[in-house]
Write an enzyme that holds these catalytic residues in place. Sequence first.
Site, short mmCIF file in Angstrom:
data_model
loop_
_atom_site.label_atom_id
_atom_site.label_comp_id
_atom_site.label_asym_id
_atom_site.label_seq_id
_atom_site.Cartn_x
_atom_site.Cartn_y
_atom_site.Cartn_z
N GLU A 179 0.87 -1.18 0.00
CA GLU A 179 0.00 0.00 0.00
C GLU A 179 0.90 1.22 0.00
O GLU A 179 1.61 1.48 0.97
CB GLU A 179 -0.91 0.00 1.22
CG GLU A 179 -1.99 1.06 1.06
CD GLU A 179 -2.58 1.42 2.37
OE1 GLU A 179 -3.00 0.52 3.11
OE2 GLU A 179 -2.60 2.62 2.67
N GLU A 225 2.70 13.42 -3.59
CA GLU A 225 2.12 13.21 -2.27
C GLU A 225 2.83 14.11 -1.26
O GLU A 225 4.05 14.04 -1.12
CB GLU A 225 2.26 11.75 -1.85
CG GLU A 225 1.57 11.46 -0.54
CD GLU A 225 1.50 9.96 -0.23
OE1 GLU A 225 0.39 9.44 -0.11
OE2 GLU A 225 2.57 9.33 -0.13
P1 NAI Z 1 9.09 5.04 4.00
O1 NAI Z 1 8.34 4.34 2.94
O2 NAI Z 1 10.55 5.20 3.76
O3 NAI Z 1 8.90 4.32 5.41
C1 NAI Z 1 7.85 3.43 5.72
C2 NAI Z 1 8.41 2.20 6.41
O4 NAI Z 1 9.35 1.57 5.53
C3 NAI Z 1 9.18 2.48 7.69
O5 NAI Z 1 8.97 1.41 8.60
C4 NAI Z 1 10.63 2.47 7.24
O6 NAI Z 1 11.52 2.14 8.27
C5 NAI Z 1 10.60 1.38 6.19
N1 NAI Z 1 11.66 1.46 5.17
C6 NAI Z 1 12.28 2.58 4.70
N2 NAI Z 1 13.20 2.24 3.76
C7 NAI Z 1 13.16 0.89 3.63
C8 NAI Z 1 13.86 -0.06 2.82
N3 NAI Z 1 14.79 0.32 1.95
N4 NAI Z 1 13.55 -1.37 2.95
C9 NAI Z 1 12.59 -1.77 3.81
N5 NAI Z 1 11.92 -0.92 4.60
C10 NAI Z 1 12.18 0.40 4.52
O7 NAI Z 1 8.41 6.45 4.19
P2 NAI Z 1 8.84 7.68 5.15
O8 NAI Z 1 10.23 8.11 4.86
O9 NAI Z 1 8.49 7.37 6.52
O10 NAI Z 1 7.84 8.80 4.60
C11 NAI Z 1 8.07 9.40 3.33
C12 NAI Z 1 6.78 9.51 2.56
O11 NAI Z 1 6.23 8.22 2.33
C13 NAI Z 1 5.67 10.26 3.26
O12 NAI Z 1 5.80 11.64 3.11
C14 NAI Z 1 4.48 9.73 2.53
O13 NAI Z 1 4.34 10.40 1.31
C15 NAI Z 1 4.82 8.28 2.26
N6 NAI Z 1 4.22 7.39 3.27
C16 NAI Z 1 3.05 6.78 2.97
C17 NAI Z 1 2.42 6.00 3.91
C18 NAI Z 1 1.12 5.34 3.58
O14 NAI Z 1 0.30 5.11 4.48
N7 NAI Z 1 0.88 4.95 2.35
C19 NAI Z 1 2.96 5.80 5.25
C20 NAI Z 1 4.24 6.43 5.46
C21 NAI Z 1 4.81 7.21 4.50
#
Ligand code: NAI
Length: 495
Positions: A264, A398
């Site tokens: 998602e 986003e």
């Molecule tokens: P992110 O996608 O980097 O982080 C979400 C999760 O993924 C966290 O648990 C993080 O530790 C993990 N993660 C990060 N890099 C990873 C990798 N290479 N391999 C495996 N896991 C990894 O997102 P972040 O930096 O927290 O937020 C950035 C943007 O992402 C937000 O501004 C938003 O646009 C989007 N986002 C969307 C979400 C949703 O509900 N669809 C939730 C969180 C962020």
Amino acid sequence: MTTIDLPSVHPFLGQDIKDHFVDGRWQPAASGGTFETVNPATGHRLASLAEGGKADVDAAVRAARAAFEGPWSRFTPYERQRLLHRIHDLVAANYDELALLETLDMGAPLSRTLGFRSFILEAIQFYASQVVNTNGQTIENSLPGQFTTMTLKAPVGVVGSIIPWNGPLISQWFVLGPVLATGCTVVLKPAEDASLSLLRMAQLLQEAGVPDGVVNVVTGYGQTAGAALAEHPDVDRLSFTGSTETGRSIIRASAVNIKRLQLELGGKSPDIVFADADLDRAVPGAAMAVFNNTGQICYAGTRLFVQRSIQDEFVERLAAFSKSLTVGDPLDPGTNLGPLISQKQLDRVLGYVSIGQEEGAVVASGGARLGGDLAEGYYVAPTVFADVSNTMTIAREEIFGPVVSVIPFDEADEALRLANETPYGLGGAVWTRDLGTALKMTHGIKAGTLWVNCYGAIDPAVGFGGYKASGYGSKGGPEHVDAYLYTKSVTINTD
Ligand code: NAI
Ligand code: MG
């Protein structure tokens, strides 16, 4: 800001936690390193948590594999149901504490995290009900002779789950539910900014009688612990919620052993208001479609298409409504919006606000960080941009903050074309009194979850998922549970 005695909420607040929750107990992290989790309302440290890496993920996956092959594999459906019912009662009894931990850790108003009580308890009951509703079939075949064909369902095995920070309690149950319903096991990696409610949940699951190793939690950063989990060759399925960019790296990592995936990802969902809509409902509805959780919701209706004949009135009322919202202390019952999760997200959101102004959009309300009593936290005023075009950066990317872009349209076909001019396809809504218009839009919008005259209403028994770059795979609904099983077709010759 309300002051709170942290250890009275839970003993691990204020502590240096050097352990992960693996194989039913707290086990020291291999590196011995820690990182801080803060309260975004104040910027102050809540606790230090173990910084996981590859060795910790390896140990957790080993425990999950052993548990998958162990006594857990012999639990009858009735035993898994009873376990989920015990968990339901324990979560109900401890819910207020879980909600408070979540609020302290990620900043959502306590009224919001407490408000999810019934959703989470309903979700646990829903998954319990699915334990006995995920059966194979017998299939009539056309083979010559006496052959009987049936399908068997089997749990996919060890699941890896990477959880975001914007609603960890709900996110974790969209994994724990299907795992426990089907007899899989799981290693969860919570977001570094908000791990506390999951660590507490792991304790409650243990107390409820979940066998050792069935649920394991490794804390740490995404690029280390998260990536190690995504790449792990002994993980059979991954569930990921987060950014589209990280989603791409998860897909690449999954290729190692062809993991099953549920993703998602990002969104830029259209929310379309027609001139005949009930504006008394559409104005607050469209505002909260974005501002809820301070805009940190994947399906937020951030592109607000408003029919040109009501545009001026709508923007005026939307701006007035936005100014009426109380932004502040998440522990105060009167608060509508809390802070953003982190300095990083604050910089990102304010960056987009500047870009919007540079590209010619007009700030009708908000548009700045909040100071005074709120200066230490990551607070932004709910922001309405008017005169936005669908090609501006703020309408394409986003933002993940309390920022809505109002984009005018004249005809339904134009609204539909603009709504679909996006790489994303997560959510969307239409506000109208005309059934024909509502159906035309819901048939036409290319997204996984749609609402009419409401926004964001979700139920665990109804699956929701994305389309296009918003990902694939359902959360909730019977198909969600089915995705934690694989199908064997069996043909028996009794000639
Ligand atoms: P992110 O996608 O980097 O982080 C979400 C999760 O993924 C966290 O648990 C993080 O530790 C993990 N993660 C990060 N890099 C990873 C990798 N290479 N391999 C495996 N896991 C990894 O997102 P972040 O930096 O927290 O937020 C950035 C943007 O992402 C937000 O501004 C938003 O646009 C989007 N986002 C969307 C979400 C949703 O509900 N669809 C939730 C969180 C962020
Ligand atoms: Mg935190």
